[in-house]
Design a protein around this motif. Structure first.
Motif, mmCIF file in Angstrom:
data_model
loop_
_atom_site.group_PDB
_atom_site.id
_atom_site.type_symbol
_atom_site.label_atom_id
_atom_site.label_comp_id
_atom_site.label_asym_id
_atom_site.label_seq_id
_atom_site.Cartn_x
_atom_site.Cartn_y
_atom_site.Cartn_z
ATOM 1 N N GLY A 10 -59.425 -39.864 23.924
ATOM 2 C CA GLY A 10 -60.409 -40.835 24.405
ATOM 3 C C GLY A 10 -61.017 -40.412 25.732
ATOM 4 N N LEU A 11 -60.184 -39.894 26.636
ATOM 5 C CA LEU A 11 -60.694 -39.399 27.918
ATOM 6 C C LEU A 11 -61.702 -38.268 27.703
ATOM 7 N N LEU A 12 -61.368 -37.367 26.779
ATOM 8 C CA LEU A 12 -62.262 -36.249 26.486
ATOM 9 C C LEU A 12 -63.587 -36.740 25.917
ATOM 10 N N ILE A 13 -63.536 -37.725 25.015
ATOM 11 C CA ILE A 13 -64.758 -38.282 24.440
ATOM 12 C C ILE A 13 -65.620 -38.897 25.547
ATOM 13 N N GLY A 14 -64.990 -39.639 26.449
ATOM 14 C CA GLY A 14 -65.727 -40.262 27.552
ATOM 15 C C GLY A 14 -66.421 -39.239 28.425
ATOM 16 N N ILE A 15 -65.748 -38.126 28.687
ATOM 17 C CA ILE A 15 -66.353 -37.068 29.508
ATOM 18 C C ILE A 15 -67.504 -36.399 28.756
ATOM 19 N N VAL A 16 -67.280 -36.111 27.470
ATOM 20 C CA VAL A 16 -68.281 -35.394 26.679
ATOM 21 C C VAL A 16 -69.562 -36.210 26.518
ATOM 22 N N VAL A 17 -69.431 -37.527 26.289
ATOM 23 C CA VAL A 17 -70.641 -38.335 26.086
ATOM 24 C C VAL A 17 -71.379 -38.580 27.404
ATOM 25 N N SER A 18 -70.688 -38.428 28.529
ATOM 26 C CA SER A 18 -71.323 -38.661 29.833
ATOM 27 C C SER A 18 -71.956 -37.406 30.408
ATOM 28 N N ALA A 19 -71.443 -36.236 30.023
ATOM 29 C CA ALA A 19 -71.851 -34.992 30.674
ATOM 30 C C ALA A 19 -73.301 -34.574 30.432
#
Length: 215
Positions: A10-19
């Motif tokens: 979930g943390l990775l998804i949050g970073i990827v969609v924000s980057a």
């Protein structure tokens, strides 16, 4: 064991969609340059809350909300486009850091910027469709079993946390280097950032207009 993987995924998804570079990234960078770390992070808080809401809709299969966003996507795009154009004009008019107006602006930044970036995030129909695609590929597998609301809830919280990590990291980096940038350059950055945001807004509005002109 799989439940423990929900949080890092979930943390990775949050970073990827924000980057990817978009309106909120432009806003966050601009605020870090002009006002420092915390005002920039506040811009990310609104976006993280928006991502969390979209992830909640996708993870829990709230079809009514998803259908409402899809069916009213044109109106949502128009609202989002208008917000971006207004915000772009506001940024162009913002003075470089160190001026009295800039210092005064920091005091009410939480009241203005968090709702603004939240609206910018949730008025992007593509963002919801992206989350639906991401969660659609995970729900029903070992990581996110269908009907496991605890795992789904953890995933939503982790996505918001990942998004906030991105915004905090970006704000910290830009704040660290902002002393290297002159007032004149900051003024130019304001103008370019404002034009970019207004361009994002115009693109959303133009997309709606072209849909009606070219069915």
């Amino acid at each position: 064991m799989n439940s423990l993987l929900v949080i890092p995924v979930g943390l990775l998804i949050g970073i990827v969609v924000s980057a990817p570079v978009g309106p909120v990234n432009v806003i966050c960078i601009g605020r870090a340059l002009h006002f420092g770390f915390w005002p920039a992070v506040l811009a990310g808080v609104g976006a993280a809350l928006g991502d969390g809401l979209l992830a909640l809709i996708a993870a829990f299969g709230i079809s009514a909300a998803a259908d409402a966003v899809t069916s009213h996507s044109e109106f949502i795009k128009l609202v989002g486009g208008f917000i971006l154009i207004v915000f772009g004009g506001f940024i162009i008019a913002t003075p470089p850091h160190g001026s009295p107006r800039a210092a005064a602006h920091m005091g009410d930044s939480a009241v203005r910027i968090v709702p603004a970036t939240f609206l910018i995030t949730v008025t992007n129909p593509g963002a919801l469709l992206g989350f639906v695609g991401i969660f659609g590929g995970m729900i029903g597998n070992d990581l996110l079993p269908e009907g496991d609301y605890t795992a789904a809830g953890l995933m939503v919280l982790a996505v918001s946390g990942g998004a906030l990590l991105w915004w905090a990291g970006l704000a910290a980096f830009v704040t660290r280097i902002r002393h290297l940038i002159s007032e004149k350059t900051l003024r130019r950055i304001n103008i370019v950032s404002g034009i970019l945001l207004a361009a994002f807004g115009c693109a959303l509005i133009l997309d709606v207009l072209l849909t009606h002109i070219i069915p």
